[in-house]
Design an enzyme around this catalytic site. Structure first.
Site, PDB file in Angstrom:
ATOM      1  N   ASP A   1       0.836  -1.202   0.000  1.00 39.92           N
ATOM      2  CA  ASP A   1       0.000   0.000   0.000  1.00 39.92           C
ATOM      3  C   ASP A   1       0.870   1.249   0.000  1.00 39.92           C
ATOM      4  O   ASP A   1       2.028   1.224   0.418  1.00 39.92           O
ATOM      5  CB  ASP A   1      -0.961   0.014   1.199  1.00 39.92           C
ATOM      6  CG  ASP A   1      -0.264   0.084   2.548  1.00 39.92           C
ATOM      7  OD1 ASP A   1       0.754  -0.623   2.728  1.00 39.92           O
ATOM      8  OD2 ASP A   1      -0.714   0.851   3.415  1.00 39.92           O
TER       9      ASP A   1
ATOM     10  N   GLU B   1      -0.081  -1.344   5.581  1.00 39.29           N
ATOM     11  CA  GLU B   1       0.929  -0.974   6.576  1.00 39.29           C
ATOM     12  C   GLU B   1       0.771   0.480   6.994  1.00 39.29           C
ATOM     13  O   GLU B   1       0.916   0.828   8.156  1.00 39.29           O
ATOM     14  CB  GLU B   1       2.339  -1.202   6.010  1.00 39.29           C
ATOM     15  CG  GLU B   1       3.468  -1.071   7.040  1.00 39.29           C
ATOM     16  CD  GLU B   1       3.997   0.342   7.222  1.00 39.29           C
ATOM     17  OE1 GLU B   1       4.757   0.561   8.180  1.00 39.29           O
ATOM     18  OE2 GLU B   1       3.658   1.233   6.432  1.00 39.29           O
TER      19      GLU B   1
HETATM   20 ZN   LIG Z   1       6.588   2.187   4.416  1.00 38.92          ZN
END
Ligand SMILES: [Zn+2]
Length: 412
Positions: free
Chosen positions: A82, A177
């Site tokens: 992401d 994340e």
């Molecule tokens: Zn990162």
């Protein structure tokens, strides 16, 4: 070492052009379906290069095995797919500047932007390198497509050269994340690694094993809602009480903008609501458990003090653990850190360990039993339009990954 920069540039630019931004407000896992576009591509590429056990889990992580040919610990390598929700990540147009001349870099889609070695001294060290950046309207997404490109290149190389010594290796590409939801509770078991590394750091040499310890806090203020025309002596306005809480909290100390290095902070990230009810969100950060607890206690004291001034209001403060400093676990067994440091030195790279004022997927993973330091990729100026990376820095990170695999096999 062989020159992998053409492959690294090809992979990075292809992966960055795919929008895979996460969304903290989404309740789903992964938070956005577009992240699966990246994941399906990676799974197909891993299968094509001969990786084993290629899986896309139902929590959106891609896992794969590079079979070992020596005994040794099973080592995991992770990167997140992401990109940060803080800046536009749609229609990323990656650009490559070959043989950077050391001057100011301009951006075709935003003439007002400029990236200069005066503002960013690390850039001055990269004269002659091949640099990758976006076009001005978006972030680049080297955070963490650089980590993805490095690991995919390492996997391709190891699978094409089955005689290179390596223990069993596991790859994981995680979603979400950036919104703190990259590590599903099933990931430690599914990964099956003795220890692991995230490739999600900056400058060449960074081998990080200290992160913040982190809690979140939600303060809810319920006032008394009454038509203002009949409110005399009765209405209790939640907005005024919220303002008093913010005003009472430290502002010249203990905020992100007034702290540095090893100091923690209380950061109000979000406030919304109305006269009848207000909600304020905070993040609490400190490197030590007692420092973190003290910040939570201070927030609760302030809420209690404001509540005491208005008994008709209802003020609650709920603190939720987020992640913990990975040093607590790693300092009792520094094997993964030592291995990475030895591997770096074998390449002539001086290891650099600075505490991260943030967290990584490795913070959660370490706490859940898989020690997981964070390693450099080269990424710079992340989460904004001036993000850039050197292909030669990525090559150094790739070298580190291969050297870790080699040493894990030969040292045991
Ligand atoms: Zn990162």
């Amino acid at each position: 070492m062989e020159d992998f920069t053409p492959e690294l540039i090809d992979r990075l630019t292809r992966y960055c052009a795919i929008d895979s931004q996460s969304d903290a407000d989404s309740p789903t896992a992964p938070s956005t379906a577009i992240q699966l576009d990246m994941q399906r591509l990676l799974a197909a590429e891993l299968t094509a290069m001969g990786a084993q056990d290629v899986t896309l889990t139902d929590y959106g992580t891609v896992l794969a095995t590079i079979p070992g040919n020596r005994p040794g610990p099973v080592v995991g390598f992770l990167a997140h797919v992401d990109t940060a929700p803080q800046f536009n990540a749609t229609n990323v147009r990656p650009r490559v500047i070959k043989g950077y001349n050391g001057g100011a870099i301009t951006f075709p889609d935003d003439p007002a932007l400029s990236l200069t070695p005066e503002d960013f001294p690390y850039l001055a060290e990269k004269r002659g390198h091949d640099l990758i950046m976006a076009s001005g309207l978006t972030l680049l997404g080297a955070d963490d497509k650089a980590g993805v490109a490095i690991l995919m290149t390492a996997a391709r190389h190891l699978l094409a050269n089955p005689d290179l010594p390596r223990p069993g290796l596991r790859l994981a590409f995680t979603p979400d994340e950036e919104i703190g939801r990259g590590v599903d509770s099933r990931l430690p078991r599914d990964l099956g690694a003795d220890f692991a590394y995230t490739f999600d750091g900056g400058k060449v040499g960074e081998i990080e094993y200290e992160t913040f310890s982190a809690d979140g806090a939600l303060v809810t203020i319920k006032g008394v809602s009454i038509h203002p025309g009949y409110a005399t002596g009765k209405l209790v306005n939640a907005i005024h009480l919220a303002a008093r809480i913010i005003q009472t909290l430290p502002q010249a100390t203990l905020t992100p903008e007034t702290t540095a290095d090893r100091e923690g902070f209380i950061h109000a990230t979000d406030m919304n609501g109305g006269a009848s009810e207000m909600r304020i969100k905070f993040i609490l950060r400190d490197f030590e458990r007692d420092g973190l607890a003290a910040k939570g206690a201070l927030l609760q004291q302030v809420c209690a003090a404001v509540a005491a001034t208005e008994p008709r209001a209802e003020i609650t403060c709920t603190i939720t653990p987020q992640y913990r400093n990975m040093r607590y676990w790693l300092e009792s067994d520094m094997t993964p850190v030592d291995l990475a440091r030895e591997a770096a030195r074998s390449l002539g790279i001086e290891p650099l360990s600075v505490p991260i004022r943030g967290g990584t997927d490795g913070s959660r993973l370490t706490e859940m039993g898989v020690p997981c330091p964070n390693l450099f990729t080269g990424m710079q100026n992340i989460h904004g339009p001036l993000e850039w990376i050197s292909a030669q820095d990525m090559q150094a990170a790739l070298g580190l990954c291969l050297a870790i695999a080699d040493r894990a096999a030969t040292r045991s």
